[in-house]
Design a protein around this motif. Structure first.
Motif, PDB file in Angstrom:
ATOM      1  N   ALA A  76       0.846  -1.194   0.000  1.00  0.00           N
ATOM      2  CA  ALA A  76       0.000   0.000   0.000  1.00  0.00           C
ATOM      3  C   ALA A  76       0.884   1.248   0.000  1.00  0.00           C
ATOM      4  N   PHE A  77       2.082   1.075   0.580  1.00  0.00           N
ATOM      5  CA  PHE A  77       3.082   2.142   0.583  1.00  0.00           C
ATOM      6  C   PHE A  77       4.408   1.471   0.896  1.00  0.00           C
ATOM      7  N   VAL A  78       5.499   2.165   0.588  1.00  0.00           N
ATOM      8  CA  VAL A  78       6.815   1.743   1.059  1.00  0.00           C
ATOM      9  C   VAL A  78       7.495   3.012   1.573  1.00  0.00           C
ATOM     10  N   SER A  79       7.846   3.029   2.857  1.00  0.00           N
ATOM     11  CA  SER A  79       8.388   4.253   3.466  1.00  0.00           C
ATOM     12  C   SER A  79       9.339   3.919   4.602  1.00  0.00           C
ATOM     13  N   LEU A  80      10.293   4.835   4.826  1.00  0.00           N
ATOM     14  CA  LEU A  80      11.192   4.729   5.976  1.00  0.00           C
ATOM     15  C   LEU A  80      10.846   5.780   7.037  1.00  0.00           C
ATOM     16  N   ASP A  81       9.681   6.431   6.920  1.00  0.00           N
ATOM     17  CA  ASP A  81       9.210   7.469   7.848  1.00  0.00           C
ATOM     18  C   ASP A  81      10.109   8.706   7.862  1.00  0.00           C
ATOM     19  N   SER A  82      11.259   8.648   8.568  1.00  0.00           N
ATOM     20  CA  SER A  82      12.127   9.824   8.642  1.00  0.00           C
ATOM     21  C   SER A  82      12.807  10.088   7.300  1.00  0.00           C
ATOM     22  N   VAL A  83      12.926   9.075   6.472  1.00  0.00           N
ATOM     23  CA  VAL A  83      13.267   9.240   5.055  1.00  0.00           C
ATOM     24  C   VAL A  83      11.996   8.816   4.321  1.00  0.00           C
ATOM     25  N   PRO A  84      11.200   9.785   3.827  1.00  0.00           N
ATOM     26  CA  PRO A  84       9.852   9.426   3.368  1.00  0.00           C
ATOM     27  C   PRO A  84       9.809   8.364   2.270  1.00  0.00           C
ATOM     28  N   LEU A  85      10.725   8.455   1.302  1.00  0.00           N
ATOM     29  CA  LEU A  85      10.654   7.534   0.174  1.00  0.00           C
ATOM     30  C   LEU A  85      11.785   6.507   0.266  1.00  0.00           C
ATOM     31  N   GLU A  86      11.466   5.233   0.038  1.00  0.00           N
ATOM     32  CA  GLU A  86      12.445   4.150   0.157  1.00  0.00           C
ATOM     33  C   GLU A  86      13.251   4.081  -1.147  1.00  0.00           C
ATOM     34  N   PRO A  87      14.554   4.412  -1.116  1.00  0.00           N
ATOM     35  CA  PRO A  87      15.299   4.551  -2.370  1.00  0.00           C
ATOM     36  C   PRO A  87      15.430   3.258  -3.183  1.00  0.00           C
ATOM     37  N   ASN A  88      15.589   2.125  -2.509  1.00  0.00           N
ATOM     38  CA  ASN A  88      15.710   0.868  -3.267  1.00  0.00           C
ATOM     39  C   ASN A  88      14.393   0.488  -3.937  1.00  0.00           C
ATOM     40  N   PHE A  89      13.300   0.755  -3.264  1.00  0.00           N
ATOM     41  CA  PHE A  89      11.979   0.507  -3.848  1.00  0.00           C
ATOM     42  C   PHE A  89      11.746   1.454  -5.027  1.00  0.00           C
ATOM     43  N   GLN A  90      12.090   2.747  -4.825  1.00  0.00           N
ATOM     44  CA  GLN A  90      11.952   3.733  -5.897  1.00  0.00           C
ATOM     45  C   GLN A  90      12.700   3.304  -7.142  1.00  0.00           C
ATOM     46  N   LYS A  91      13.946   2.893  -6.920  1.00  0.00           N
ATOM     47  CA  LYS A  91      14.808   2.472  -8.036  1.00  0.00           C
ATOM     48  C   LYS A  91      14.179   1.286  -8.770  1.00  0.00           C
ATOM     49  N   ALA A 254      22.496   5.959   6.588  1.00  0.00           N
ATOM     50  CA  ALA A 254      23.593   5.358   5.815  1.00  0.00           C
ATOM     51  C   ALA A 254      23.030   4.382   4.773  1.00  0.00           C
ATOM     52  N   TYR A 255      22.025   3.633   5.174  1.00  0.00           N
ATOM     53  CA  TYR A 255      21.359   2.707   4.246  1.00  0.00           C
ATOM     54  C   TYR A 255      20.751   3.481   3.075  1.00  0.00           C
ATOM     55  N   ALA A 256      19.999   4.549   3.424  1.00  0.00           N
ATOM     56  CA  ALA A 256      19.299   5.314   2.383  1.00  0.00           C
ATOM     57  C   ALA A 256      20.292   5.984   1.440  1.00  0.00           C
ATOM     58  N   ALA A 257      21.409   6.482   2.004  1.00  0.00           N
ATOM     59  CA  ALA A 257      22.425   7.129   1.163  1.00  0.00           C
ATOM     60  C   ALA A 257      23.046   6.116   0.205  1.00  0.00           C
ATOM     61  N   ALA A 258      23.365   4.936   0.720  1.00  0.00           N
ATOM     62  CA  ALA A 258      23.959   3.895  -0.136  1.00  0.00           C
ATOM     63  C   ALA A 258      22.973   3.454  -1.211  1.00  0.00           C
ATOM     64  N   ALA A 259      21.700   3.344  -0.820  1.00  0.00           N
ATOM     65  CA  ALA A 259      20.681   2.881  -1.760  1.00  0.00           C
ATOM     66  C   ALA A 259      20.412   3.913  -2.849  1.00  0.00           C
ATOM     67  N   SER A 260      20.539   5.215  -2.513  1.00  0.00           N
ATOM     68  CA  SER A 260      20.266   6.251  -3.519  1.00  0.00           C
ATOM     69  C   SER A 260      21.451   6.522  -4.422  1.00  0.00           C
ATOM     70  N   GLY A 261      22.632   6.064  -4.024  1.00  0.00           N
ATOM     71  CA  GLY A 261      23.818   6.329  -4.826  1.00  0.00           C
ATOM     72  C   GLY A 261      23.988   5.293  -5.943  1.00  0.00           C
ATOM     73  N   GLY A 262      25.192   5.223  -6.461  1.00  0.00           N
ATOM     74  CA  GLY A 262      25.462   4.312  -7.579  1.00  0.00           C
ATOM     75  C   GLY A 262      25.672   2.876  -7.099  1.00  0.00           C
ATOM     76  N   ASP A 263      25.903   2.004  -8.056  1.00  0.00           N
ATOM     77  CA  ASP A 263      26.071   0.581  -7.741  1.00  0.00           C
ATOM     78  C   ASP A 263      27.284   0.315  -6.859  1.00  0.00           C
ATOM     79  N   GLU A 264      28.332   1.138  -7.033  1.00  0.00           N
ATOM     80  CA  GLU A 264      29.552   0.913  -6.249  1.00  0.00           C
ATOM     81  C   GLU A 264      29.322   1.123  -4.765  1.00  0.00           C
ATOM     82  N   GLY A 265      28.647   2.228  -4.454  1.00  0.00           N
ATOM     83  CA  GLY A 265      28.333   2.544  -3.069  1.00  0.00           C
ATOM     84  C   GLY A 265      27.452   1.473  -2.449  1.00  0.00           C
ATOM     85  N   TRP A 266      26.495   0.992  -3.223  1.00  0.00           N
ATOM     86  CA  TRP A 266      25.611  -0.056  -2.714  1.00  0.00           C
ATOM     87  C   TRP A 266      26.407  -1.350  -2.490  1.00  0.00           C
ATOM     88  N   ALA A 267      27.296  -1.657  -3.413  1.00  0.00           N
ATOM     89  CA  ALA A 267      28.111  -2.879  -3.280  1.00  0.00           C
ATOM     90  C   ALA A 267      28.959  -2.812  -2.008  1.00  0.00           C
TER      91      ALA A 267
END
Lengths: 293, 254
Positions: A76-91, A254-267
């Motif tokens: 129905a939604f995907v959210s991290l609350d304090s980070v409203p939009l979930e970057p991995n889901f968005q991607k 830190a999770y949200a930053a890694a998820a919103s960045g490029g593949d290297e950061g996520w790796a």
């Protein structure tokens, strides 16, 4: 010696061994709150694939989407609350990497679990009428009241689950379990909507211990709803598990930053935190916390 | 002269003044401020929560903890109150269209959106069950569009088309932006301009709106907050000025 109910304690790996490719798995909690994250991390490490995930989503959905584990997502939604939009889901949504999607109103979601828990094919509801929930999910039908009002309502389909995964504060070895925070969320409904339910907890106590310092009304799960119990201290990290701990906001950032960045950061994030077992994860989190202090 | 944020807070409070004893459910900072202002002034019967799971007996400042608790409202009971109908929610809106439909789900095609947002959340259920208003902190043609990409919140025209069960409790009450106040009683169930905030012209609102508004011959100015309201906002509810993060102080006109 008198016989008692059976001992259902299991390891994380034993729970994962019960899961199969293509299963429909309901994940309890709510957004970034009291999610069974230790079990979700174990699914990430496994070779399970083609899963249907049913979740009021948070990082559970984000992580499984990023790992390509999800064939179909019911949300129905995907959210991290304090980070409203979930970057991995968005991607995943923007790149179209989740093959099948079902987006419901969040109350329809509860009604769908209720229908499954009551072994009914559907339950009527007003939510969804007039909205694009019915346009984008054209297979969801309406039902007309047989009484004089003849109201035409949404026939919310049962959300039947093969397996439910939930995380609570305390359980006994038989599967009776309590939440100690302010909100039970819908973990009882997830368990009742599923053929089998596995509960991870902060601590396994003896049965008497469940009601020592908390009212009996907090006993959300009865052992008849539960197939297995896993002790996973800090097992909801980085979501809330009030009052044992609150959300780890620094880690979530830190999770949200890694998820919103490029593949290297996520790796790099993945290599540091997600590729070892649960003990390795908790050790890496402890090290992260020290760095941040 | 009050700041624009204070004018918005009072306009939001006015949206809740005639609600009686119902659950006021604000999403976002200015709506929370406006609801608490209404509870301290025009409508003390409002039931408010901490935004998580507790009904609060008092009216604490924004994000303060430790108020007296008067009830329990976990998510499962929120859905009961939605169906019960004694609720007025003020939601955000990434898009609002001419017919008062709202989108918080995604921008672009639902199948593969250009930008994924939250998902529909509770908007479909809210809008066919209880009174619903919207708050838009940055009024622009990107928000106020001819037709929303995805209908999360249902406006009156779509509700009527979906039949009596959808239209029966559909009640889109107010849309408050940083420029003006609207309802959906315009011709053909469209957005109608109710008032423009002090220092804002009708033309400015027209230019910032991506469709043709229903504009009455005489458009009043949104009222200024009273001295009492200004004190409540500044000294009691939001002494840290958090409201200026949503509606910057500079927006106030001389």
């Amino acid at each position: 010696m008198t016989k008692g109910p059976r001992d259902k304690r299991m390891s994380i790996d034993e729970v994962i061994a019960e899961l199969k490719d293509g299963m429909t798995i309901g994940i309890g909690g709510w957004g970034p709150r009291r999610k069974p994250m230790a079990l979700v991390r174990a699914i990430l490490r496994s070779d399970l694939e083609d899963l249907t995930i049913v979740s009021w989503g948070g990082a559970d959905v984000g992580l499984l989407a990023r790992a390509g584990k999800i064939k179909k997502l019911v949300y129905a939604f995907v959210s991290l609350d304090s980070v409203p939009l979930e970057p991995n889901f968005q991607k995943a949504r923007q790149e179209g990497t989740i093959p099948e999607l079902v987006e419901l109103d969040e109350g329809m979601f509860q009604t769908g679990l209720r229908a499954a828990a009551q072994r009914l094919p559907f339950l009527p509801m007003r939510a969804g009428l007039g909205s694009d929930v019915l346009v984008n999910q054209p297979w969801i039908k309406t039902v007309t009241s047989p009484y004089d009002d003849q109201e035409e309502l949404v026939a919310v389909p049962a959300l039947h689950l093969d397996v439910a995964l939930v995380h609570l504060n305390r359980a006994d070895q038989h599967g009776n379990a309590t939440y100690l925070g302010p909100d039970p969320y819908f973990d009882d409904l997830f368990c009742m909507a599923a053929d089998r339910a596995y509960v991870s907890v902060e601590q396994v106590t003896d049965t008497a211990g469940l009601t020592v310092d908390t009212p009996v009304q907090r006993l959300l799960l009865s052992r008849m709803m539960v197939s297995g119990v896993v002790e996973t201290p800090n097992g909801a990290h980085f979501t809330t598990c009030t009052p044992d701990y609150e959300r780890d906001e620094k880690f979530q950032r830190a999770y949200a930053a890694a998820a919103s960045g490029g593949d290297e950061g996520w790796a790099a994030f993945s290599a540091r935190f997600l590729e070892g077992d649960e003990a390795a994860y908790q050790a890496a989190v402890a090290a992260f916390r020290e760095e941040q202090a | 002269m009050s700041t624009r944020a204070d004018v918005c807070a009072a306009a939001i409070a006015d949206a809740f003044q005639d609600d009686g004893e119902i659950f006021a459910s604000p999403m976002g900072l200015l709506p929370m401020l406006g609801v608490r202002l209404a509870k301290l002034t025009s409508n003390p019967d409002l039931v408010i929560s901490d935004g998580e799971s507790l009904f609060l007996a008092g009216v604490p400042p924004l994000f303060a903890k430790g108020d007296v608790v008067e009830g329990w409202i976990p998510f499962r009971k929120v859905f009961d109150v939605v169906a019960y109908g004694k609720r007025h929610v003020m939601m955000g809106a990434t898009q609002v269209d001419r017919h008062g439909n709202q989108n918080i789900s995604a921008i672009g095609d639902w199948a593969q959106p250009k930008r994924q947002l939250l998902g529909s959340r509770g908007a479909p259920g809210n809008t066919v069950n209880n009174r619903t208003s919207y708050w838009v902190p940055k009024h622009s043609p990107r928000v106020f569009v001819e037709r929303v990409d995805i209908v999360s919140g249902v406006g009156p025209k779509l509700a009527k088309e979906a039949g009596p069960a959808a239209a029966r409790y559909n009640d889109i009450h107010r849309i408050v932006s940083n420029l003006a106040v609207f309802d959906v009683t315009g011709a053909g169930d469209t957005l109608r301009l109710l008032s423009v905030h002090p220092g804002v012209s009708v033309d400015e609102v027209r230019e910032a709106t991506g469709f043709e508004l229903d504009v009455p011959a005489d458009v009043p100015t949104t009222r200024e907050p009273t001295t009492e309201e200004q004190v409540l906002i500044k000294e009691v509810l939001d002494p840290k000025g958090l409201r200026f993060k949503e509606v910057p102080q500079e927006e106030a006109q001389p």
